[in-house]
Design a protein around this motif. Structure first.
Motif, PDB file in Angstrom:
ATOM      1  N   GLN A   1      -1.806   7.547   1.032  1.00  0.00           N
ATOM      2  CA  GLN A   1      -2.371   6.757   0.042  1.00  0.00           C
ATOM      3  C   GLN A   1      -3.599   6.820  -0.382  1.00  0.00           C
ATOM      4  O   GLN A   1      -4.512   7.442   0.580  1.00  0.00           O
ATOM      5  CB  GLN A   1      -2.293   5.127   0.916  1.00  0.00           C
ATOM      6  CG  GLN A   1      -2.683   4.047  -0.343  1.00  0.00           C
ATOM      7  CD  GLN A   1      -2.573   2.802   0.485  1.00  0.00           C
ATOM      8  OE1 GLN A   1      -2.125   2.796   1.592  1.00  0.00           O
ATOM      9  NE2 GLN A   1      -2.919   1.757  -0.156  1.00  0.00           N
ATOM     10  N   LEU A   2      -4.142   6.560  -1.430  1.00  0.00           N
ATOM     11  CA  LEU A   2      -5.482   7.099  -1.970  1.00  0.00           C
ATOM     12  C   LEU A   2      -5.940   5.742  -2.846  1.00  0.00           C
ATOM     13  O   LEU A   2      -5.356   5.289  -3.516  1.00  0.00           O
ATOM     14  CB  LEU A   2      -5.283   7.981  -3.134  1.00  0.00           C
ATOM     15  CG  LEU A   2      -4.819   9.591  -2.596  1.00  0.00           C
ATOM     16  CD1 LEU A   2      -4.641  10.469  -3.759  1.00  0.00           C
ATOM     17  CD2 LEU A   2      -5.621  10.174  -1.486  1.00  0.00           C
ATOM     18  N   VAL A   3      -7.067   5.415  -2.447  1.00  0.00           N
ATOM     19  CA  VAL A   3      -7.769   4.075  -2.691  1.00  0.00           C
ATOM     20  C   VAL A   3      -9.222   4.463  -3.299  1.00  0.00           C
ATOM     21  O   VAL A   3     -10.062   5.014  -2.366  1.00  0.00           O
ATOM     22  CB  VAL A   3      -7.713   2.841  -1.750  1.00  0.00           C
ATOM     23  CG1 VAL A   3      -8.421   1.837  -2.684  1.00  0.00           C
ATOM     24  CG2 VAL A   3      -6.287   2.555  -1.458  1.00  0.00           C
ATOM     25  N   GLU A   4      -9.499   4.525  -4.590  1.00  0.00           N
ATOM     26  CA  GLU A   4     -10.736   4.725  -4.959  1.00  0.00           C
ATOM     27  C   GLU A   4     -11.652   3.404  -4.975  1.00  0.00           C
ATOM     28  O   GLU A   4     -11.176   2.457  -4.963  1.00  0.00           O
ATOM     29  CB  GLU A   4     -10.701   5.432  -6.616  1.00  0.00           C
ATOM     30  CG  GLU A   4      -9.955   6.508  -6.840  1.00  0.00           C
ATOM     31  CD  GLU A   4      -8.423   6.193  -7.265  1.00  0.00           C
ATOM     32  OE1 GLU A   4      -7.870   6.956  -7.858  1.00  0.00           O
ATOM     33  OE2 GLU A   4      -7.973   5.116  -7.036  1.00  0.00           O
ATOM     34  N   SER A   5     -13.119   3.765  -4.827  1.00  0.00           N
ATOM     35  CA  SER A   5     -14.212   2.968  -5.117  1.00  0.00           C
ATOM     36  C   SER A   5     -15.295   3.203  -5.582  1.00  0.00           C
ATOM     37  O   SER A   5     -15.534   4.789  -5.513  1.00  0.00           O
ATOM     38  CB  SER A   5     -14.212   2.136  -3.786  1.00  0.00           C
ATOM     39  OG  SER A   5     -14.766   2.945  -2.789  1.00  0.00           O
ATOM     40  N   GLY A   6     -16.324   2.753  -6.048  1.00  0.00           N
ATOM     41  CA  GLY A   6     -17.533   3.259  -6.133  1.00  0.00           C
ATOM     42  C   GLY A   6     -17.792   3.277  -7.785  1.00  0.00           C
ATOM     43  O   GLY A   6     -18.947   3.716  -8.060  1.00  0.00           O
ATOM     44  N   GLY A   7     -16.818   2.926  -8.511  1.00  0.00           N
ATOM     45  CA  GLY A   7     -17.230   2.778  -9.871  1.00  0.00           C
ATOM     46  C   GLY A   7     -18.189   1.917 -10.491  1.00  0.00           C
ATOM     47  O   GLY A   7     -18.557   0.932  -9.706  1.00  0.00           O
TER      48      GLY A   7
ATOM     49  N   CYS B   1     -12.967   8.136  -2.222  1.00  0.00           N
ATOM     50  CA  CYS B   1     -11.625   7.950  -2.241  1.00  0.00           C
ATOM     51  C   CYS B   1     -11.149   7.795  -0.735  1.00  0.00           C
ATOM     52  O   CYS B   1     -11.150   8.862  -0.123  1.00  0.00           O
ATOM     53  CB  CYS B   1     -10.859   9.250  -2.897  1.00  0.00           C
ATOM     54  SG  CYS B   1      -8.896   9.245  -2.836  1.00  0.00           S
ATOM     55  N   ALA B   2     -10.475   6.715  -0.426  1.00  0.00           N
ATOM     56  CA  ALA B   2     -10.162   6.415   1.038  1.00  0.00           C
ATOM     57  C   ALA B   2      -8.828   7.237   1.264  1.00  0.00           C
ATOM     58  O   ALA B   2      -7.910   6.796   0.452  1.00  0.00           O
ATOM     59  CB  ALA B   2     -10.051   5.125   1.563  1.00  0.00           C
ATOM     60  N   VAL B   3      -8.673   8.256   2.229  1.00  0.00           N
ATOM     61  CA  VAL B   3      -7.256   9.044   2.274  1.00  0.00           C
ATOM     62  C   VAL B   3      -6.638   8.690   3.639  1.00  0.00           C
ATOM     63  O   VAL B   3      -7.132   8.483   4.455  1.00  0.00           O
ATOM     64  CB  VAL B   3      -7.647  10.222   2.071  1.00  0.00           C
ATOM     65  CG1 VAL B   3      -6.531  11.313   2.403  1.00  0.00           C
ATOM     66  CG2 VAL B   3      -8.715  10.703   0.890  1.00  0.00           C
ATOM     67  N   SER B   4      -5.421   8.309   3.402  1.00  0.00           N
ATOM     68  CA  SER B   4      -4.729   7.946   4.474  1.00  0.00           C
ATOM     69  C   SER B   4      -3.103   8.764   4.323  1.00  0.00           C
ATOM     70  O   SER B   4      -2.848   8.803   3.139  1.00  0.00           O
ATOM     71  CB  SER B   4      -4.448   6.531   4.778  1.00  0.00           C
ATOM     72  OG  SER B   4      -3.811   6.000   3.760  1.00  0.00           O
TER      73      SER B   4
END
Length: 123
Positions: A1-7, A20-23
């Motif tokens: 799973q990939l979850v972006e943040s920071g925009g 991008c949190a990577v799991s």
């Protein structure tokens, strides 16, 4: 799973850092990249990182953007400096299994995508 943040929104010349949190993946078996897509335009690759830590960049961002991994936090990051209005877009992180990494510039070779994070650069 990939979850972006920071925009977010920034003025021209400003900086943003995307994460991008990577799991569920290991960097040794995947290459990863950051892509962007502006309305009415094709998705384009911005930066890539490989299992040995080597990186590649789109010519127009080289020297201003830096892709890097934070292994302690298991995140893929994109530091963006001296941003330009034409870089306004939705930014995505993506992962490709290693046999496909020879085609790293091709977005269709990436199996896994985050939901995207919006970056808006005003003039």
């Amino acid at each position: 799973q990939l979850v972006e943040s920071g925009g977010g929104s920034v003025q021209a010349g400003g900086s943003l850092r995307l994460s991008c949190a990577v799991s569920g993946y290991t960097y040794s078996t995947y290459c990863m990249g950051w892509f962007r897509q502006a309305p009415g335009k094709e998705r384009e690759g911005v930066a890539y990182i490989f299992h040995d830590g080597s990186t590649r960049y789109l010519d127009s961002v080289r020297g201003r953007f830096t892709i890097f991994q934070d292994n302690a936090k298991n995140t893929l990051n994109l530091q963006m400096d001296t941003l330009k209005p034409e870089e306004t877009a939705m930014y995505y992180c993506a992962a490709a299994p290693y046999p496909s990494c020879v085609y790293y510039r091709r977005s269709d070779k990436y199996n896994y995508w985050g939901q995207g994070t919006q970056v808006t650069v005003s003039s």
